[in-house]
Design an enzyme around this catalytic site. Structure first.
Site, mmCIF file in Angstrom:
data_model
loop_
_atom_site.group_PDB
_atom_site.id
_atom_site.type_symbol
_atom_site.label_atom_id
_atom_site.label_comp_id
_atom_site.label_asym_id
_atom_site.label_seq_id
_atom_site.Cartn_x
_atom_site.Cartn_y
_atom_site.Cartn_z
ATOM 1 N N TYR A 154 2.510 -18.688 -2.378
ATOM 2 C CA TYR A 154 1.444 -18.228 -3.132
ATOM 3 C C TYR A 154 0.634 -19.053 -3.967
ATOM 4 C CZ TYR A 154 -0.224 -15.010 -6.710
ATOM 5 O OH TYR A 154 -0.892 -13.979 -7.615
ATOM 6 N N LYS A 158 -3.281 -19.877 -3.925
ATOM 7 C CA LYS A 158 -4.013 -19.836 -5.077
ATOM 8 C C LYS A 158 -4.925 -21.182 -5.576
ATOM 9 C CE LYS A 158 -3.479 -15.355 -6.269
ATOM 10 N NZ LYS A 158 -4.809 -14.563 -5.838
#
Length: 253
Positions: A154, A158
């Site tokens: 993640y 991001k």
């Protein structure tokens, strides 16, 4: 297109949480909104909330990481609402785990939805923005881009979206298109509840603990992020591009 015409906005991951709040907010700003999610039926509540308030919205089911589904979704949006000139790449999933426990599937799924999905959606929509001489792209990054235990996939996705955003700003600026990223801190959503469940905490206790570490002494709500996105997508934000705005209740390093 004159500014008096209704602009068409696309919000991915719009069935709940930040995406739903953003779709509702953009509709309140006078946009026609296409609400995209993996399950079209899951978008029903968001669409009904918009139409009940007098707005215009359609639900569209699509896997944003699938090129054919993205192309079909955008074609449908053009047919039903008109050419989209606002895109909010919000669709996301979590597959949290420590690196040594993280499967290749956990890695691929997260990178595909966040990064590949944002790439495919932007590529499909940007031609309509170029034709209109106006465009607003907002990508959802996260405070996790700065690193977060159990989120190698993640965090990488991001952080990658921040680089993607800055490159879009450079490439598309001459066409009247801006690209910016909003990076939420702790926001109370189903996704953060899933994180609480993963670490074995009740959600209220989890939120209280998080609020204690935030300067404004509260956790964020989806509407806090929708407010920032509404600014970036507005007519008046045409000289703001390539920026990453952390919406986290305080400064982040």
């Amino acid at each position: 297109m004159s500014t008096t015409e209704q602009r068409v906005a696309v919000v991915t991951g719009g069935a709940r949480g930040i995406g739903a709040a953003t779709a509702v907010r953009l509709a309140a700003e006078g946009r026609a909104v296409a609400v995209i999610d993996l399950d079209e039926a899951a978008c029903k509540d968001t669409v009904e909330k918009i139409t009940a308030a007098g707005g215009k919205a359609v639900a569209v089911g699509a896997d944003v990481s699938d090129e054919a589904q993205v192309e079909a979704a955008v074609a449908r949006i053009v047919a039903e609402l008109g050419a989209p000139t606002i895109l909010v790449n919000n669709a996301g999933v979590l597959r949290d785990n420590l690196l040594f426990k993280m499967s290749v599937s956990d890695w691929d799924t997260v990178l595909n939805v966040h990064l590949r999905g944002s790439f495919l959606m932007t590529k499909a929509v940007q031609k309509h923005m170029v034709d209109a001489g106006f465009g607003r792209v907002v990508n959802l990054s996260s405070s996790s881009a700065l690193g977060n235990r159990g989120q190698a996939n993640y965090s990488a996705a991001k952080a990658g979206l921040q680089g993607f955003t800055k490159t879009l700003a450079i490439e598309l600026g001459k066409f009247g298109i801006t690209a910016n990223a909003v990076a939420p801190g702790f926001i109370a959503t189903e996704m953060t509840k899933a994180t609480a469940d993963r670490v074995g905490m009740g959600f209220e206790d989890f939120k209280k603990a998080a609020a204690g570490a935030i300067p404004v002494q509260r956790v964020g709500e989806p509407e806090d992020i929708a407010n920032a996105i509404a600014f970036f997508t507005g007519e008046a934000a045409g000289f703001v591009s390539g920026q990453v705005l952390y919406v986290a209740g305080g400064p982040l390093d």
